[in-house]
Design a protein around this motif. Structure first.
Motif, short mmCIF file in Angstrom:
data_model
loop_
_atom_site.label_atom_id
_atom_site.label_comp_id
_atom_site.label_asym_id
_atom_site.label_seq_id
_atom_site.Cartn_x
_atom_site.Cartn_y
_atom_site.Cartn_z
N UNK B 83 -5.00 0.36 17.42
CA UNK B 83 -6.02 -0.69 17.40
C UNK B 83 -6.91 -0.56 16.16
N UNK B 84 -7.36 0.67 15.89
CA UNK B 84 -8.21 0.91 14.73
C UNK B 84 -7.48 0.48 13.44
N UNK B 89 -6.93 -3.24 9.08
CA UNK B 89 -6.05 -4.04 8.22
C UNK B 89 -6.52 -5.48 8.17
N UNK B 90 -6.86 -6.02 9.36
CA UNK B 90 -7.28 -7.42 9.43
C UNK B 90 -8.61 -7.65 8.70
N UNK B 91 -9.50 -6.65 8.76
CA UNK B 91 -10.77 -6.78 8.03
C UNK B 91 -10.55 -6.45 6.55
N UNK B 92 -9.77 -5.38 6.33
CA UNK B 92 -9.64 -4.84 4.97
C UNK B 92 -8.85 -5.72 4.03
N UNK B 93 -7.83 -6.41 4.52
CA UNK B 93 -6.99 -7.20 3.63
C UNK B 93 -7.77 -8.33 2.94
N UNK B 94 -8.45 -9.17 3.74
CA UNK B 94 -9.25 -10.22 3.08
C UNK B 94 -10.31 -9.64 2.14
N UNK B 95 -10.90 -8.53 2.58
CA UNK B 95 -11.93 -7.89 1.75
C UNK B 95 -11.32 -7.44 0.41
N UNK B 96 -10.16 -6.81 0.48
CA UNK B 96 -9.51 -6.33 -0.75
C UNK B 96 -9.12 -7.51 -1.64
N UNK B 172 -8.58 2.09 4.22
CA UNK B 172 -7.67 0.96 4.25
C UNK B 172 -7.89 0.09 3.01
N UNK B 173 -9.16 -0.15 2.67
CA UNK B 173 -9.47 -1.10 1.60
C UNK B 173 -8.98 -0.59 0.24
N UNK B 174 -9.16 0.70 -0.03
CA UNK B 174 -8.86 1.19 -1.38
C UNK B 174 -7.37 1.06 -1.74
N UNK B 175 -6.44 1.55 -0.90
CA UNK B 175 -5.03 1.33 -1.26
C UNK B 175 -4.64 -0.14 -1.27
#
Lengths: 365, 289
Positions: B83-84, B89-96, B172-175
């Motif tokens: 879940x984490x 991923x769902x938050x981090x992808x758009x952010x990235x 998650x965001x950095x890679x």
């Protein structure tokens, strides 16, 4: 068919912030035509192409494709396809998958996709490379995949954004001819963006010359080269001698201008010019003739001194000084096959140049 | 007589060995050796004082597979980690994507904003979440003011999840950023040009091409989350047992402490991770093909 209009631009303006990239352009591109947008970088040619493709929307004005107003139609719903400057091939897909992409998006049946992909790859002579990845291909091959990927969709218009820019000179020449013959075979309207005037002259049915967002002249390669309508076009396409002066009158078909130091030149004006108008006289180096002095100046002749003589193979390029501040460039074709250059023009020699007025233009800004 | 080339190769090999020796020694001493000890312990048993008794047995593993306390801890930790990872991923992808598409001069400052929390100790940041979520904390204070009333935000599994996502999101965001920054967005135009709508272009082009970033980010988030015990202790209120909490308790606080059982749990956890990650690599690399 041939006189119907494939693409029409009506008073199209594109602004990026304060910059006007495309400035009130009106243009009609005919069906089946090989049409080039030519100009230096930043002239608005790529912006124009991107607006036709739908990647950018015009700030004002409208774009019609086969009479249909495009408005805000997104790129994936427009009947055009693009060959990108960088090719933009999908690196994670094989050649065949790249070419099939557009057909898959249009939900074509599998067997038809396979057949059309095969045909498209045959068309660009890439059969046998179906399973390769783009990075395993040479630049020229990638270029062909990009072409096949676009053409397989049978677009109403194919847009090409400097597609040959990344190729080396020899391959570039080959691809120019190949593109031209490909276009003749498939009969699709090609809109070709380039900054290379020679490329545009070689390939196009018609050329539009742009500078600083403005459309300056539209015409066949011959018209653009022989009858440029302004100084910029004359300068950008090919080489030319420019001489500034003011109009002092007319002599039959010709307009006469005088330079500040009192030299007079005759040429054809592209539009009526009143006396006193500041103009530029333009004559191509290959159209100037060079004679040995025989005591008397011929009509349209000027006395001068040969400064430099450069043999470049097909031509010899000669610079002649006609007074303290003016030189004229002359290109003479090397028609005689002789290695004996001693009898040719030598620097320091006196000479007479003749500028035939039928081959000279009087241009206003 | 060795050729010059052979002599050079030999010299290069000696240099390489010299350069690698310190690192190898370090890994052997502080990584491989403890791992071997844990592995051996997992087949031992303990006495009433918690000392390790050297009698080979499989009892520890039997216990883990038969007692619901341990089985549940594995499932709970795996589920929470999945879940984490998915939410990160769902938050981090758009952010990235947002950062990668920002004007050049904004990208570094935006990445810094993601990294700045690392300047503070993780524990301190988790205590800060206690202050935010507590019954008389910041959020409940606001909820009271706008008339909704106080809600039990702290000391439950939801709070654990919030803390985990908060803590792991940068990993998650950095890679993802690295992968998306390399992605040529002209390809999205090419896809649109060929008739793909935004969703199709994303699924067929951008997603497979940024898959290495997704894989790297997911692994970086999943692994520490599976073994964590601090967040569930401080924000979850230690009401339910996660793997990390159980292992920590067995090693330090149980009466008597039980290192062999804890070791067996740790060994199994590593096995679970290995299997899950191999499955994940398999699925995602198929996606890429």
């Amino acid at each position: 068919m041939s006189d119907s209009i494939a693409i029409e631009l009506r008073d199209v303006v594109k602004r990026f912030g304060d910059v006007i990239a495309v400035d009130h352009v009106n243009l009609q591109i005919r069906d089946g035509e090989f049409f080039s947008l030519l100009g230096p970088s930043g002239c608005g040619k790529t912006s124009t192409l991107r607006m036709i493709a739908g990647f950018e929307l015009p700030t004002a004005g409208s774009i019609l494709i086969h009479g249909r107003e495009m408005g805000i139609t997104p790129p994936h719903l427009r009947p055009v396809n693009t060959v990108f400057q960088s090719y933009a091939l999908f690196p994670h897909m094989t050649v065949a998958q790249n070419v099939a992409f557009g057909l898959e998006m249009r939900k074509k049946p599998k067997d038809e996709i396979a057949r059309q992909v095969k045909e498209a790859l045959e068309l660009v002579r890439l059969s046998g490379l179906e399973e390769r990845r783009p990075r395993q291909l040479s630049g020229g091959q990638q270029q062909r995949v990009a072409l096949a990927r676009a053409l397989v969709n049978h677009p109403e218009v194919l847009l090409l954004d400097e597609p040959l820019g990344a190729l080396d000179q020899k391959l570039r020449k080959e691809m120019q001819l190949e593109l031209k013959s490909l276009q003749a075979r498939v009969g699709i309207t090609f809109v070709f963006v380039t900054h290379d005037q020679e490329e545009a002259l070689t390939m196009s049915d018609r050329i539009a010359v742009m500078n600083k967002g403005k459309l300056l002249q539209v015409g066949t390669p011959t018209e653009i080269y022989e009858r440029p309508n302004c100084r910029f076009v004359a300068d950008f396409i090919g080489e030319t001698n420019f001489i500034d002066g003011v109009v002092i009158g007319r002599d039959g078909n010709y307009t006469v201008l005088e330079t500040p130091e009192g030299l007079r030149f005759r040429g054809l004006a592209t539009r009526p010019l009143s006396d006193g108008t500041a103009v530029t006289y333009s004559i191509r180096p290959e159209k100037v003739r060079l004679l040995a002095p025989n005591g008397e100046l011929p009509p349209n002749g000027l006395a001068g001194t040969v400064m430099t003589v450069n043999y470049i193979g097909s031509d010899t390029r000669i610079t002649v000084r006609i007074n303290d501040r003016r030189t004229i460039d002359i290109w003479e074709q090397n028609t005689r096959s002789t290695l004996d250059r001693d009898e040719y023009w030598q620097p320091g020699e006196a000479a007479v140049i003749v500028c035939p007025p039928d081959n000279a233009l009087v241009l206003s800004e | 007589m060795a050729t010059l080339q052979q002599q050079q190769q030999r010299r290069d090999r000696i240099r390489l060995a010299l350069l690698l020796t310190p690192g190898l020694l370090w890994l052997l001493l502080f990584f491989a050796l403890p791992l071997v000890i844990i592995f051996i312990y997992s087949f031992m048993t303990n006495d009433a004082l918690g000392r390790v008794v050297y009698e080979p047995t499989l009892n520890n593993y039997v216990t883990i597979f038969t007692q619901s306390l341990y089985v549940n801890a594995y499932w709970r930790s795996i589920w929470t980690s999945v879940l984490t990872t998915v939410i990160c991923l769902l938050i981090g992808y758009p952010l990235a994507v947002f950062i990668a598409r920002s004007p050049q001069q904004w990208r570094m400052p935006l990445l810094m904003l993601i990294l700045i929390p690392f300047w503070t100790n993780f524990l301190v940041r988790i205590y800060a979440w206690q202050i935010i979520l507590a019954n008389n904390g910041i959020i409940n204070g606001l909820l009271e003011i706008i008339g909704i009333g106080r809600l039990p935000l702290l000391n439950n599994e939801g709070a654990t999840l919030v803390g985990l996502i908060y803590g792991e999101l940068p990993f998650m965001v950095l890679p993802l950023y690295a992968a998306i920054d390399r992605f040529d967005f002209t390809l999205m135009e090419a896809a649109a040009d060929l008739g793909a709508n935004k969703v199709q272009a994303f699924l067929r082009i951008m997603l497979p091409m940024t898959m290495p970033g997704i894989v790297a980010g997911s692994v970086l988030v999943f692994i520490p989350t599976l073994g964590q015990f601090v967040v569930s202790e401080l924000l979850g209120g230690a009401k339910v047992d996660y793997l990390g909490n159980l292992i920590q308790r067995l090693f330090l606080r149980a009466n008597p402490i039980n290192w062999p059982l804890g070791s067996a749990m740790a060994v199994l956890m590593m096995l679970v991770l290995l299997v899950l990650i191999m499955m994940y690599f398999r699925v995602t690399s198929e996606e890429e093909r």
